[in-house]
Design a protein around this motif. Structure first.
Motif, PDB file in Angstrom:
ATOM      1  N   TYR A  33       0.829  -1.197   0.000  1.00  0.00           N
ATOM      2  CA  TYR A  33       0.000   0.000   0.000  1.00  0.00           C
ATOM      3  C   TYR A  33       0.871   1.258   0.000  1.00  0.00           C
ATOM      4  N   TYR A  35       0.400   5.298   1.219  1.00  0.00           N
ATOM      5  CA  TYR A  35      -0.418   6.292   1.892  1.00  0.00           C
ATOM      6  C   TYR A  35       0.298   7.635   1.837  1.00  0.00           C
ATOM      7  N   GLN A  50      -2.683  -6.097  -4.350  1.00  0.00           N
ATOM      8  CA  GLN A  50      -2.890  -7.336  -3.595  1.00  0.00           C
ATOM      9  C   GLN A  50      -2.080  -8.488  -4.179  1.00  0.00           C
ATOM     10  N   VAL A  98      -7.021 -11.356   6.662  1.00  0.00           N
ATOM     11  CA  VAL A  98      -7.661 -10.160   7.194  1.00  0.00           C
ATOM     12  C   VAL A  98      -7.187  -9.827   8.594  1.00  0.00           C
TER      13      VAL A  98
ATOM     14  N   GLN B  31     -13.782  -6.226   9.843  1.00  0.00           N
ATOM     15  CA  GLN B  31     -13.486  -7.526  10.428  1.00  0.00           C
ATOM     16  C   GLN B  31     -12.262  -7.557  11.320  1.00  0.00           C
ATOM     17  N   SER B  32     -11.321  -6.658  11.084  1.00  0.00           N
ATOM     18  CA  SER B  32     -10.097  -6.678  11.882  1.00  0.00           C
ATOM     19  C   SER B  32      -9.816  -5.280  12.388  1.00  0.00           C
ATOM     20  N   LYS B  91      -9.807  -3.012   9.220  1.00  0.00           N
ATOM     21  CA  LYS B  91      -9.769  -3.707   7.934  1.00  0.00           C
ATOM     22  C   LYS B  91     -11.176  -4.210   7.647  1.00  0.00           C
ATOM     23  N   TYR B  97      -8.829  -6.437   1.705  1.00  0.00           N
ATOM     24  CA  TYR B  97      -8.800  -6.013   3.100  1.00  0.00           C
ATOM     25  C   TYR B  97      -7.845  -4.839   3.220  1.00  0.00           C
ATOM     26  N   ILE B  98      -8.357  -3.651   3.022  1.00  0.00           N
ATOM     27  CA  ILE B  98      -7.538  -2.446   3.040  1.00  0.00           C
ATOM     28  C   ILE B  98      -7.551  -1.856   4.437  1.00  0.00           C
ATOM     29  N   PRO B  99      -6.363  -1.610   5.018  1.00  0.00           N
ATOM     30  CA  PRO B  99      -6.332  -0.936   6.314  1.00  0.00           C
ATOM     31  C   PRO B  99      -6.772   0.519   6.165  1.00  0.00           C
TER      32      PRO B  99
END
Lengths: 113, 111
Positions: A33, A35, A50, A98, B31-32, B91, B97-99
């Motif tokens: 990612y 940011y 991903q 997750v 979920q997280s 997440k 699942y993007i923080p």
């Protein structure tokens, strides 16, 4: 030691120039990612990937581009189309499950001069 | 409404105090949950994950309330070195699942 490395730590860009920020990880993480953080602000998502050879735009992708040719590497290019690029740029990676947290590089502080 | 909201503070407390931060999230599919610590001009570092049953790591305790969609972080016996910004991270499912980060809560521990 496993980790995620960003370079350079500080970068100065002239107006109209494109610059590329490096991000390399040896954690064997699939997800990576980018940011952006402005002073006193939270982290905003620019791009994410991903899996190798695939990436998606985040909330503020305009003026940025990325590539993901190798699992270990996810470079970010800040183009001249990004009108306000001065910021702290953070790269992160995580296991795709997750329940796993993301780990960050030390960041690149970009300043337009 | 922002996805993840935190009171920016600052929370200004004396050494030895107990301090608690809350964070609310808007997406029920989340979920997280995690707490990160960020020192000035440094990268965020993972402090702890947050589990439904609550979890503790030394002086730090994290709780999750799914019904009310908030998580909390409790710091006992505050140290000067605890001074930092604490970021709440969520997440959410939906393919990727993007923080997602809150803006952070600033903590200042003084002598």
């Amino acid at each position: 030691d496993g980790g995620i490395t960003q370079s350079p730590k500080y970068l100065f860009r002239k107006e109209g120039q494109n610059v590329t920020l490096s991000c390399e990880q040896n954690l064997n993480h699939d997800a990576m990612y980018w940011y952006r953080q402005d002073p006193g602000q939270g982290l905003r998502l620019i791009y994410y990937s991903q899996i190798v050879n695939d990436f998606q735009k985040g909330d503020i992708a305009e003026g940025y581009s990325v590539s993901r040719e190798k699992k270990e590497s996810f470079p970010l290019t800040v183009t001249s189309a990004q009108k306000n690029p001065t910021a702290f740029y953070l790269c992160a990676s995580s296991h795709p499950l997750v329940g796993r947290g993301a780990f960050f590089g030390q960041g690149t502080r970009l300043t337009v001069v | 409404r922002k996805e993840v909201e935190q009171d920016p503070g600052p929370f200004n407390v004396p050494e030895g105090a107990t301090v608690a931060f809350n964070c609310t999230y808007s997406n029920s599919a989340s979920q997280s949950f995690f707490w990160y610590r960020q020192d000035c001009r440094k990268e965020p570092k993972l402090l702890m994950s947050v589990y439904s049953s609550g979890n503790e790591d030394g002086r730090f305790t994290a709780q999750l309330n799914r019904a009310s969609q908030y998580i909390s972080l409790l710091i006992r016996d505050s140290k000067l070195s605890d001074s930092a910004t604490y970021l709440c991270v969520v997440k959410t499912s939906g393919g990727s699942y993007i923080p997602t980060f809150g803006r952070g809560t600033s903590l200042i521990v003084h002598p």
